[in-house]
Structures are given as structure tokens and as C-alpha cells.
Design an enzyme around this catalytic site. Structure first.
Site, mmCIF file in Angstrom:
data_model
loop_
_atom_site.group_PDB
_atom_site.id
_atom_site.type_symbol
_atom_site.label_atom_id
_atom_site.label_comp_id
_atom_site.label_asym_id
_atom_site.label_seq_id
_atom_site.Cartn_x
_atom_site.Cartn_y
_atom_site.Cartn_z
ATOM 1 N N ARG A 20 94.958 -82.156 -13.091
ATOM 2 C CA ARG A 20 94.191 -83.061 -12.226
ATOM 3 C C ARG A 20 92.686 -82.817 -12.418
ATOM 4 O O ARG A 20 91.964 -83.649 -12.934
ATOM 5 C CB ARG A 20 94.580 -82.843 -10.756
ATOM 6 N N ASP A 21 92.231 -81.643 -12.063
ATOM 7 C CA ASP A 21 90.800 -81.353 -12.046
ATOM 8 C C ASP A 21 90.224 -81.350 -13.463
ATOM 9 O O ASP A 21 89.088 -81.788 -13.688
ATOM 10 C CB ASP A 21 90.591 -79.981 -11.381
ATOM 11 N N HIS A 214 89.057 -71.713 -4.800
ATOM 12 C CA HIS A 214 88.925 -72.590 -5.976
ATOM 13 C C HIS A 214 87.525 -72.341 -6.538
ATOM 14 O O HIS A 214 86.543 -72.903 -6.062
ATOM 15 C CB HIS A 214 89.112 -74.045 -5.540
ATOM 16 N N HIS A 216 84.597 -71.932 -9.609
ATOM 17 C CA HIS A 216 84.167 -72.444 -10.911
ATOM 18 C C HIS A 216 83.410 -71.343 -11.654
ATOM 19 O O HIS A 216 82.897 -70.412 -11.049
ATOM 20 C CB HIS A 216 83.276 -73.675 -10.727
ATOM 21 N N CYS A 247 81.878 -78.492 -16.473
ATOM 22 C CA CYS A 247 80.976 -79.038 -15.468
ATOM 23 C C CYS A 247 79.962 -79.940 -16.157
ATOM 24 O O CYS A 247 79.286 -79.508 -17.080
ATOM 25 C CB CYS A 247 80.270 -77.891 -14.752
ATOM 26 N N ASN A 256 86.024 -75.005 -14.392
ATOM 27 C CA ASN A 256 87.030 -74.244 -13.664
ATOM 28 C C ASN A 256 87.226 -72.854 -14.263
ATOM 29 O O ASN A 256 87.025 -72.641 -15.457
ATOM 30 C CB ASN A 256 88.361 -74.987 -13.723
#
Lengths: 318, 318
Positions: A20-21, A214, A216, A247, A256
Site C-alpha cells: 500500500r504505502d 510507523h 520513516h 519520500c 519507509n
């Protein structure tokens, strides 16, 4: 934390968010069949929670147009919690209809980010979460709902985000009925001192409703921040295979946290993840095959396991 | 730790090892003038200890042929501790003659690595350290001597290194008269749990003689390991600008921890390094100029400081 660590369960739950991300930020669209092959490989490596898609209008995010198909397939993988991101009630209805086991709703920690991102205030988002929970309670009580506070450690629009507001937001989300609420360092601005302090406060506030960290890796602190979150008592960690999801504000920088490196860190420390590192690294292959030319990050896949590292137990011998 | 943190001093001492550890692994030789420009930039950023070279035969390591010249120049930079690596008494004599303020002697934590690397057993190396200390005591009592245990967290030849042996070696080195003794993760095999445990034991054994944490980022855990070392009480950290010194066993992987990212981590946590991050990032320029085409690592230089990060105080505003 709805995840119960220890005993028959691993000590921590690694929640893979790459499908997803990772995918949603790429211009490239991974074909549905490639997504399925990738999910099979992730599941074979031992991942037991995967955020497989988001339910958003296909016009806005064509990468996720096959969300229902992907959920239906993911449900066939034994023991897997199929997680889907939903930004609103309409998305939640679609995700539940498709058969997702768990919904995740991002709620911005700063008013500015919330307005810019979903054109709703934070209070309006909490109300939307409440509507989703009510819908779930009636139509699909077995489905879990989490709501994580994004930009919890700093915002590219607002700058620093007051910690009191983040803690209060978590409490409001729990009050709205979510099963758990975690914190996302969406912008890669967190530092380990802040992570320990803020997660410590959240845990004191909402206890075992505390959800995922979560993090990064935008500024290189992803693993150090996860270590700090673990120290604070967090036991659920989001990460993405190969650090997929660079990013956009940091060219060349992984967005991530890299799942392989995170799993290596925990396993090397003797914290059981339930994941087979060699199979996990092997799962990079179907990911690359489905995304020709994509940037893939991660150190352990390059360097290999240390000599004497016991891949079966996940630990160095003595 | 001979470094006294707090008060007028920063909270931690960042010891830049790029000009030695970074350069010695490259086939490329940085011209002496370029080294000097680089040292000026590092010093301008606030670094107060730099490992500028090693004193080894120029035939074996032509990158360090200008060691005496580099030391003489580095001595002109106000307030800088000029650190030089010496593998033996002959090197120590040359370093002291050149005017180094401090000597660093690597001593292998595993017998196999020691024999492969310097053709001496660990006991023979401890004896060599003792000779260096005795020479220093007589000829240059103002010069500091540190001896760090390399491959302390694992060895590419021997595999796991027994922690008892590492702790005993530190104690023997202190008994031999060194000012401090630290631990090096030469091979990038350390994990945060091990770092806390082993540094904790070393600190209990040799107290304020505990020296630097020298971590590598081979498997991505460099900063997490430095965080763990800090938690254990370590206050001196070796790192290298741009992560110079890629590990030959891990192509594409940065070897040394990246100074910029380490400084960012500490400053963001409110741990004062005394270093100006913007000037530190600017010091990458003369390094690149002196090493055309070299691989440079690091996240903060790519991503920039977070919005609201106060570069003057090194902290996010509230």
C-alpha cells in the site's frame, strides 16, 4: 496493543506496508498478478499482517484500482491479517465489502496537514472515524479498526506538532472506538528521544490500545527510532520491503523503514519476529519483477547475514 | 572516558575518522592539499577530534604517505585534538615525532583476526601497547593513548567473539596503561542489545577509562547501535563524514557511520555535539573535490533538516 506478544506469538508484529504505502507513491503501476506473487512471497517469509491496498477512488490513485481483487486474493493466504487503508466511511464500506480483516485510518496530528491532505479538520476526522467504527460494529463486528496519527513527530507544513495534541488525539480515537491507535513519522522528522517520550505518554494514556510505530528513514533514523519505540513498549512496527515508497521530498532517500533491516535488527537482538530473513530477502525478487527499474533500499540484503548468525533461530550463536 | 561531557563541553565527543579510516580503504589517493582543505572544513564545523592519518609504511598504504605533513598542518587548527592511528611502536614513535596529540591503537578482539591482520596474538598486541605506553611516558607524557578492541561484536573470520574475552582485553589494555579503551564494530555485526550489554560490562570493568563506540553501518544498524551505546553510558563516538570508507565486503553499503546523520540524531535528541550541522554538510564539498567520483553516503544531507529544526541550538523549537 491488540497484538499479544510472547508465548506462541512472536515478540513483535511486523506489519508490512509496502503493497500500500510503497506502491501508492510510485508513478509505475504494479500489475495485479505481480502483486499477488509478491504477497505470496511475503506471506511465505512469515509476515502475518500486510497492508495490501487502500480503498480510494481509482481516478485519484490508479495504483490501487484493483484493491478488491487484491484483498480477495490475500484472504486466501492462511493466517494472514489482510489490512486495508481507508480514508473515510465510503472506503471502509468498500474494504469491508471486499473482505478486509482490518482497516487502518490515517488521522493527521496537525490541523494544517489534515486540511491539506483530506480537507477535514482533525475533529471532523475523529467524527469520521466514529462513523466508521459504528458502521463496523453493525455490519462487520469481526473487522478490526486502527487509526494512526500521521505527522505525529513533526509536520512539513506546521513544523513541530505539540505532543499534548498528539496524545489527546490518540485518546479521542480510542474513545471513538478504534481497537488501537499508533503514531506515524510520515515526514521522517522523529528522533529517538522524542519517540521514547511520546510513545511513553501514549502508552500511559491508552495502554494496550497503543498500536504501531510507523517510522520513516528519510533522515537515517528509522531503525534507531524503532529501537526507541520498542524500548518504550511498542510491539507493532510498520515497515516496507526494500524501503519501497521513497519520500518525494528526499530524492535517493528511502521513505519507509526497510522491513529486512528491521527484522534483522530485532532477530539479532533476540526479539522474535516470526519471519525467515532469507525468505524475506527473496521476496524482493517478485517485487522488483513487478516494478522494473524501481529503487530498492536496504543494507542486510546487500551485506548478507553476519558470520555465525543462526538463520533458524535468528540469533548469533553466542 | 577521558572526555568529560557536559558543562562547557558538549555532551558527547564526535571523533571524525574519515581522513584515516575512510581514506585508507580507497584505491584513490587524496592529495595532501585537498586533505588540508577538508580538515579546515571539518574543524570549522566544530569537530574537536579528528583521526587525521595512520603511521604505517607508505609502501603498504600510499594513501597515508603524507601522514607527518598532515599532522603538522592539523596542529595549526585551534582546539583540535590531532589523533593518529598507530599499529605498533615504530608507528607511535613516528606519530609522536610528527606531533600527534593522541594515538589510537587497534587491538583485535579475536585471536584469528589479530593473527590475520597484524601477525601477532592478542597477548603480543597487549605487550606492544605496553611498550608504546612506556615510550609515551618517557618521551611525550602529554600525548594520550587509546586502544580500541576491533571486531568486538563479531569477526568475519572467527564468527561470534566471546564477550568475556572482549571485556578482559579492555581490562588488560587499561592495565597496560592506555588512557581509554573502546569497542569497534569493524565488521558491522553488532546489534543494539549486544551493544548495550557489552558496553555496560566494559563500563563496569574499566569505568571512566571507557572510550569510543566505533560503529559501522554495514547492515544498517549503525545509528541504532550508537543510540544503544549512548544509553549504556558511552560519550565518545567515531564516525566518518559521508560514511567514507565503504566496507569492501558489502558493495554499496556504507562502512562507517555517517557523521552528519549521527550529529543530527544527537542534536535532535537535545544531546549537544558542539557541531554546526550546516557547516558539517558543507564539509562534504572539499571531501568530494579531493576524491572525484567517490561514493558518499548519508541521509540528512539529502533530506535536509526538518522544518522547525533550530540549527543554532540544534533542536526543534518546542
Amino acid at each position: 496493543m491488540r497484538f499479544s506478544p510472547g508465548g506462541a506469538n512472536p515478540d513483535v508484529l511486523i506489519s508490512e506496508c509496502g503493497p500500500r504505502d510503497g506502491l501508492q507513491i510510485l508513478a509505475q503501476i504494479m500489475p495485479t498478478d505481480a502483486k499477488k506473487r509478491w504477497l505470496v512471497a511475503l506471506h511465505a517469509a512469515g509476515l502475518r499482517e500486510i497492508e495490501v491496498c487502500s480503498f480510494v477512488p481509482a481516478k485519484l490513485m490508479p495504483q490501487m484500482a484493483d484493491a478488491a481483487d487484491v484483498v480477495a486474493f490475500a484472504r486466501t493466504l492462511p493466517g494472514l491479517t489482510v489490512l486495508a487503508l481507508v480514508p473515510n466511511l465510503r472506503g471502509a464500506e468498500a474494504a469491508i465489502a471486499a473482505g478486509a480483516h482490518k482497516l487502518t485510518i490515517p488521522v493527521s496530528g496537525s490541523e494544517e496537514h489534515s486540511l491539506a491532505n483530506v480537507r477535514k479538520t482533525r475533529a471532523e476526522m475523529v467524527a469520521e472515524v466514529r462513523r466508521i467504527v459504528e458502521y463496523r460494529n453493525v455490519s462487520a463486528p469481526h473487522v478490526a479498526v486502527e487509526a494512526n496519527v500521521s505527522v505525529a513527530f513533526g509536520c512539513t507544513i506546521a513544523g513541530p506538532v505539540p505532543e499534548d495534541e498528539v496524545v489527546r488525539l490518540c485518546a479521542e480515537l480510542v474513545e471513538a472506538g478504534v481497537d488501537d491507535s499508533g503514531l506515524s513519522d510520515t515526514t521522517g522528522m522523529a528522533n529517538p528521544g522524542q519517540v521514547r517520550r511520546l510513545f511513553g505518554r501514549v502508552i500511559r494514556e491508552i495502554g494496550d490500545r497503543t498500536g504501531a510505530a510507523h517510522m520513516h528513514n528519510t533522515r537515517g533514523l528509522g531503525l534507531a527510532n524503532n529501537l526507541a519505540a520498542y524500548d518504550a513498549g511498542v510491539r507493532i512496527f510498520d515497515s516496507s520491503l526494500g524501503g519501497l515508497g521513497g519520500c518525494p521530498h528526499a530524492p535517493g532517500a528511502s521513505g519507509n523503514v526497510v522491513t529486512e533491516d528491521l527484522v534483522f535488527m530485532f532477530e539479532a537482538m533476540g526479539v522474535r519476529t516470526g519471519i525467515d530473513l532469507e525468505k524475506l530477502v527473496a521476496a524482493r525478487r517478485p517485487m522488483r519483477d513487478g516494478l522494473p527499474g524501481v529503487d530498492v533500499h536496504g543494507m542486510i540484503a546487500e551485506a548478507g547475514l553476519p558470520k555465525g548468525f543462526n538463520a533458524a533461530t535468528g540469533r548469533a550463536s553466542p
